[in-house]
Motif scaffolding. Structure first.
Motif, PDB file in Angstrom:
ATOM      1  N   PHE A  31      27.439  44.882  16.053  1.00  0.00           N
ATOM      2  CA  PHE A  31      28.336  44.700  16.458  1.00  0.00           C
ATOM      3  C   PHE A  31      28.011  43.776  16.482  1.00  0.00           C
ATOM      4  CE2 PHE A  31      28.365  48.948  18.222  1.00  0.00           C
ATOM      5  CZ  PHE A  31      29.566  49.309  17.594  1.00  0.00           C
ATOM      6  N   ASN A  32      29.195  42.357  16.683  1.00  0.00           N
ATOM      7  CA  ASN A  32      28.686  40.663  17.464  1.00  0.00           C
ATOM      8  C   ASN A  32      29.820  40.716  18.855  1.00  0.00           C
ATOM      9  OD1 ASN A  32      28.083  39.201  15.434  1.00  0.00           O
ATOM     10  ND2 ASN A  32      29.264  39.308  13.989  1.00  0.00           N
ATOM     11  N   PHE A  33      29.547  40.277  19.370  1.00  0.00           N
ATOM     12  CA  PHE A  33      30.825  40.186  21.175  1.00  0.00           C
ATOM     13  C   PHE A  33      31.255  39.040  21.364  1.00  0.00           C
ATOM     14  CE2 PHE A  33      28.035  43.417  22.182  1.00  0.00           C
ATOM     15  CZ  PHE A  33      26.929  43.749  21.194  1.00  0.00           C
ATOM     16  N   LYS A  34      32.345  38.874  21.589  1.00  0.00           N
ATOM     17  CA  LYS A  34      33.632  38.231  21.397  1.00  0.00           C
ATOM     18  C   LYS A  34      33.659  38.449  23.454  1.00  0.00           C
ATOM     19  CE  LYS A  34      37.285  35.875  19.587  1.00  0.00           C
ATOM     20  NZ  LYS A  34      38.132  35.951  18.481  1.00  0.00           N
ATOM     21  N   ALA A  35      33.587  37.020  23.823  1.00  0.00           N
ATOM     22  CA  ALA A  35      34.329  36.856  24.743  1.00  0.00           C
ATOM     23  C   ALA A  35      35.785  36.312  24.701  1.00  0.00           C
ATOM     24  CB  ALA A  35      33.706  36.114  25.813  1.00  0.00           C
ATOM     25  N   ALA A  36      37.239  36.607  25.951  1.00  0.00           N
ATOM     26  CA  ALA A  36      37.991  36.806  26.447  1.00  0.00           C
ATOM     27  C   ALA A  36      38.356  35.538  26.195  1.00  0.00           C
ATOM     28  CB  ALA A  36      39.070  38.017  27.088  1.00  0.00           C
ATOM     29  N   PRO A  37      39.114  34.978  26.024  1.00  0.00           N
ATOM     30  CA  PRO A  37      39.592  33.589  26.328  1.00  0.00           C
ATOM     31  C   PRO A  37      39.793  33.116  27.347  1.00  0.00           C
ATOM     32  CG  PRO A  37      41.326  33.883  24.248  1.00  0.00           C
ATOM     33  CD  PRO A  37      40.342  35.286  25.060  1.00  0.00           C
ATOM     34  N   GLU A  38      40.561  33.762  28.277  1.00  0.00           N
ATOM     35  CA  GLU A  38      39.812  33.097  29.867  1.00  0.00           C
ATOM     36  C   GLU A  38      39.453  34.642  30.815  1.00  0.00           C
ATOM     37  OE1 GLU A  38      44.015  32.532  30.459  1.00  0.00           O
ATOM     38  OE2 GLU A  38      43.896  30.695  29.214  1.00  0.00           O
ATOM     39  N   ASP A  39      39.101  34.004  31.835  1.00  0.00           N
ATOM     40  CA  ASP A  39      38.279  35.442  32.549  1.00  0.00           C
ATOM     41  C   ASP A  39      39.810  35.115  34.016  1.00  0.00           C
ATOM     42  OD1 ASP A  39      36.025  34.710  30.971  1.00  0.00           O
ATOM     43  OD2 ASP A  39      35.407  33.474  32.804  1.00  0.00           O
ATOM     44  N   PHE A  40      39.342  36.312  34.317  1.00  0.00           N
ATOM     45  CA  PHE A  40      40.118  36.712  35.535  1.00  0.00           C
ATOM     46  C   PHE A  40      40.355  35.628  36.632  1.00  0.00           C
ATOM     47  CE2 PHE A  40      40.864  41.286  35.081  1.00  0.00           C
ATOM     48  CZ  PHE A  40      41.190  41.531  33.666  1.00  0.00           C
ATOM     49  N   PRO A  41      41.354  36.035  37.152  1.00  0.00           N
ATOM     50  CA  PRO A  41      41.584  34.409  38.641  1.00  0.00           C
ATOM     51  C   PRO A  41      40.534  34.800  39.884  1.00  0.00           C
ATOM     52  CG  PRO A  41      43.466  36.235  38.507  1.00  0.00           C
ATOM     53  CD  PRO A  41      42.778  36.059  37.231  1.00  0.00           C
ATOM     54  N   GLN A  42      40.346  34.333  40.637  1.00  0.00           N
ATOM     55  CA  GLN A  42      38.893  34.316  42.010  1.00  0.00           C
ATOM     56  C   GLN A  42      39.537  34.104  42.108  1.00  0.00           C
ATOM     57  OE1 GLN A  42      37.056  30.361  41.805  1.00  0.00           O
ATOM     58  NE2 GLN A  42      35.284  31.007  40.345  1.00  0.00           N
ATOM     59  N   LYS A  43      39.363  35.904  42.885  1.00  0.00           N
ATOM     60  CA  LYS A  43      40.597  36.590  44.168  1.00  0.00           C
ATOM     61  C   LYS A  43      39.008  36.674  45.335  1.00  0.00           C
ATOM     62  CE  LYS A  43      44.307  36.262  42.901  1.00  0.00           C
ATOM     63  NZ  LYS A  43      45.036  35.989  43.426  1.00  0.00           N
ATOM     64  N   HIS A  44      38.447  37.028  45.396  1.00  0.00           N
ATOM     65  CA  HIS A  44      37.120  37.758  46.138  1.00  0.00           C
ATOM     66  C   HIS A  44      36.978  36.632  46.376  1.00  0.00           C
ATOM     67  CE1 HIS A  44      36.791  42.116  45.154  1.00  0.00           C
ATOM     68  NE2 HIS A  44      37.057  41.589  44.057  1.00  0.00           N
ATOM     69  N   LYS A  45      36.139  36.553  47.920  1.00  0.00           N
ATOM     70  CA  LYS A  45      35.721  35.659  49.264  1.00  0.00           C
ATOM     71  C   LYS A  45      34.563  36.190  49.799  1.00  0.00           C
ATOM     72  CE  LYS A  45      40.110  33.927  51.107  1.00  0.00           C
ATOM     73  NZ  LYS A  45      40.643  33.718  52.535  1.00  0.00           N
ATOM     74  N   GLY A  46      34.269  37.444  49.415  1.00  0.00           N
ATOM     75  CA  GLY A  46      32.676  37.925  49.630  1.00  0.00           C
ATOM     76  C   GLY A  46      31.830  38.481  48.191  1.00  0.00           C
ATOM     77  N   ILE A  47      30.947  38.841  48.945  1.00  0.00           N
ATOM     78  CA  ILE A  47      29.881  38.989  47.158  1.00  0.00           C
ATOM     79  C   ILE A  47      30.036  40.705  47.240  1.00  0.00           C
ATOM     80  CG2 ILE A  47      27.002  39.496  46.477  1.00  0.00           C
ATOM     81  CD1 ILE A  47      26.657  38.177  48.979  1.00  0.00           C
ATOM     82  N   VAL A  48      30.515  40.539  46.084  1.00  0.00           N
ATOM     83  CA  VAL A  48      31.275  41.831  45.146  1.00  0.00           C
ATOM     84  C   VAL A  48      29.929  42.543  44.782  1.00  0.00           C
ATOM     85  CG1 VAL A  48      31.955  42.197  42.473  1.00  0.00           C
ATOM     86  CG2 VAL A  48      32.980  40.232  44.191  1.00  0.00           C
ATOM     87  N   VAL A  49      30.305  43.699  45.408  1.00  0.00           N
ATOM     88  CA  VAL A  49      29.488  45.113  45.679  1.00  0.00           C
ATOM     89  C   VAL A  49      29.795  45.806  44.174  1.00  0.00           C
ATOM     90  CG1 VAL A  49      29.343  44.988  47.691  1.00  0.00           C
ATOM     91  CG2 VAL A  49      30.820  46.373  46.816  1.00  0.00           C
ATOM     92  N   ASN A  50      30.540  45.939  43.384  1.00  0.00           N
ATOM     93  CA  ASN A  50      30.858  46.804  42.091  1.00  0.00           C
ATOM     94  C   ASN A  50      32.094  46.617  41.474  1.00  0.00           C
ATOM     95  OD1 ASN A  50      29.750  48.524  40.109  1.00  0.00           O
ATOM     96  ND2 ASN A  50      30.885  50.272  41.102  1.00  0.00           N
ATOM     97  N   ILE A  51      32.254  46.564  39.660  1.00  0.00           N
ATOM     98  CA  ILE A  51      33.339  46.731  39.141  1.00  0.00           C
ATOM     99  C   ILE A  51      33.795  48.000  38.453  1.00  0.00           C
ATOM    100  CG2 ILE A  51      33.508  43.962  38.849  1.00  0.00           C
ATOM    101  CD1 ILE A  51      32.480  44.452  35.922  1.00  0.00           C
ATOM    102  N   GLY A  52      34.324  48.168  38.050  1.00  0.00           N
ATOM    103  CA  GLY A  52      35.189  49.116  37.159  1.00  0.00           C
ATOM    104  C   GLY A  52      35.995  49.824  36.413  1.00  0.00           C
ATOM    105  N   ILE A  53      36.238  50.326  35.270  1.00  0.00           N
ATOM    106  CA  ILE A  53      37.207  50.037  34.707  1.00  0.00           C
ATOM    107  C   ILE A  53      37.560  52.176  34.773  1.00  0.00           C
ATOM    108  CG2 ILE A  53      36.087  49.940  32.474  1.00  0.00           C
ATOM    109  CD1 ILE A  53      38.578  48.561  31.444  1.00  0.00           C
ATOM    110  N   ALA A  54      38.966  52.272  34.746  1.00  0.00           N
ATOM    111  CA  ALA A  54      39.514  53.645  35.134  1.00  0.00           C
ATOM    112  C   ALA A  54      39.517  53.936  33.650  1.00  0.00           C
ATOM    113  CB  ALA A  54      41.026  53.166  35.382  1.00  0.00           C
TER     114      ALA A  54
END
Length: 441
Positions: free
Chosen positions: A170-193
């Motif tokens: 595989f080649n890996f290509k990052a999306a053109p833009e990251d998500f906006p910053q919304k969290h003020k605290g340390i992030v403990v997890n992420i997920g995708i349904a």
């Protein structure tokens, strides 16, 4: 005459004294200058010695960042150790098709491993670099063609597409833009349904953000648990659950309309029964079972296959005492037969049906275990806690499957079913014997 002689003698003696004084002064001055020159001469020698020592001294004295010594662990049930990361592994995830394991580390890399190589001698991986940052969490997309990451410094979600090449890599290509910053605290997890309808991120400050796949915020949840220690999406893709300082686990349903439009986040049910804060939880693959591990020194198994809209509460099936520590992790095998719990650097594996502790692994990693995951086929348990990823044979799962099939065999009403079960029992027993009789890793 005598006076003149005395005067002359006095002048001569005075001149001699002055000459002696001048000579002594010059000598002291010369000695002082020589000492200064010696000091000045010595300084470059020492500096040059530091700059250009012998090869042996250069090897010993060269200032460099020492890598921590890699912790070594061996056990008969250790299938393999994946060792390509040069920094501590921060997260692990299996693809839904069971073909790949993805890992990220603080060495600014993300690596994709093939699960079919777990039992091979060499373990190759594909590397994706994270520029000017590193990922603390990584999750596969439902179609196994992309993954999402949480960036430690950027404090945002970044999506990478996996573009397959002709040679199968595989080649890996990052999306053109990251998500906006919304969290003020340390992030403990992420997920995708698994449905592909939403992405979740959660921080320690009780905030959960539900996103669409383009980075737009659909909803924000306040868990009201003082702190979040763990948040995750259920494998079915319907629910988001959280635990933290309070002795319960809260579960919400993320609701969508028939045409796929987002509707709301609705409170579904709670898991109540622990007497202290809950460290972590996990789901079975069909989301009908959940396990929790708490500061109260127990793990619990729950039946969550309930009609919560009719006010039906989950059923507590089992409570089992266990060794825990701050940050303990828990994993439930996809088939719901095995529970794995971390305690510092140790791992315990329990039969979910009987609650019996069947396997213990001590000092698996050199630092506290941060991840426990079963593969989708129930064959392996993987863990991380330092630069290595340990892969264990799930022999507890083999034994539990054999026991369940033996019970089913006694209840089988037709010959075809009996023959299939007998063959499955033989296959499972053969696989178990192969693992138990293999040379120690």
């Amino acid at each position: 005459m005598e006076f003149a002689a005395i005067l002359a003698l006095s002048v001569l003696i005075g001149a001699l004294v002055i000459l002696v004084a001048v000579a002594v002064g010059r000598q002291k001055s010369e000695l002082s200058e020589q000492n200064e020159q010696n000091k000045d001469a010595d300084a470059p020698v020492e500096e040059n010695a530091a700059k250009a020592p012998s090869k042996k001294q250069k090897h010993q004295q060269r200032p460099r960042k020492e890598r921590p010594q890699q912790h070594t662990f061996t056990h008969q049930l250790l299938a393999s150790v994946l060792k390509s990361h040069s920094g501590n592994v921060t997260c692990l995830d299996f693809s839904s098709n069971g073909k790949y394991l993805v890992s990220c580390a603080d060495d600014r890399t993300i690596r994709i491993w093939s699960t079919k190589d777990f039992l091979e001698r060499d373990h190759k991986s594909l590397r994706a670099n994270v520029e000017f940052d590193h990922a603390t969490f990584v999750r596969f997309s439902p179609d196994s063609r992309a993954f999402i990451t949480w960036l430690a410094n950027g404090e945002t979600i970044r999506i990478y597409k996996m573009i397959k090449k002709e040679d199968g890599t595989f080649n890996f290509k990052a999306a053109p833009e990251d998500f906006p910053q919304k969290h003020k605290g340390i992030v403990v997890n992420i997920g995708i349904a698994e449905t592909g309808k939403f992405i979740m991120s959660a921080s320690v400050d009780t905030t959960i953000v539900i996103w669409d796949l383009k980075g737009e915020v659909l909803a924000t949840i306040n868990t009201n648990q003082m702190t979040n220690s763990h948040v995750a999406i259920s494998p079915c893709g319907r629910f988001v659950a959280s635990c933290g300082f309070t002795p319960d686990v809260k579960v919400w349903e993320v609701c969508f309309g028939k045409s796929g439009e987002f509707k709301e986040v609705a409170r579904a049910f709670d898991l109540k029964g622990h007497s202290a804060g809950v460290y972590a939880f996990d789901f079975s693959n069909d989301s009908r079972r959940m396990v929790t591990v708490s500061k109260d020194g127990t793990w619990k198994l729950w039946d969550t296959d309930v009609e919560y809209k009719k006010q039906q509460d989950p059923y507590l099936l089992r409570t089992v005492p266990c060794q825990v520590s701050e940050g303990s992790r828990i994993a439930l095998s996809p088939d719901g037969r095995v529970v794995a719990i971390s305690n510092g650097c140790d791992i315990g594996m329990y039969n979910a049906t009987t609650g019996e502790l069947e396997e213990e692994f001590h000092s698996v990693h050199s630092e506290e275990i941060t991840n426990l995951k079963f593969d989708i086929n129930n064959r392996f348990l993987v863990s991380s806690g330092d630069r290595a990823i340990c892969v264990f044979h799930n022999v507890t799962g083999y034994r539990a499957a054999i026991q369940d099939m033996q019970v089913m065999l006694k209840k089988a009403s037709n010959e075809g079913m009996r023959q299939r079960l007998q063959q499955q029992i033989v296959d499972a027993q053969t696989a178990l014997d192969t693992v138990l009789n293999a040379p120690k890793n």
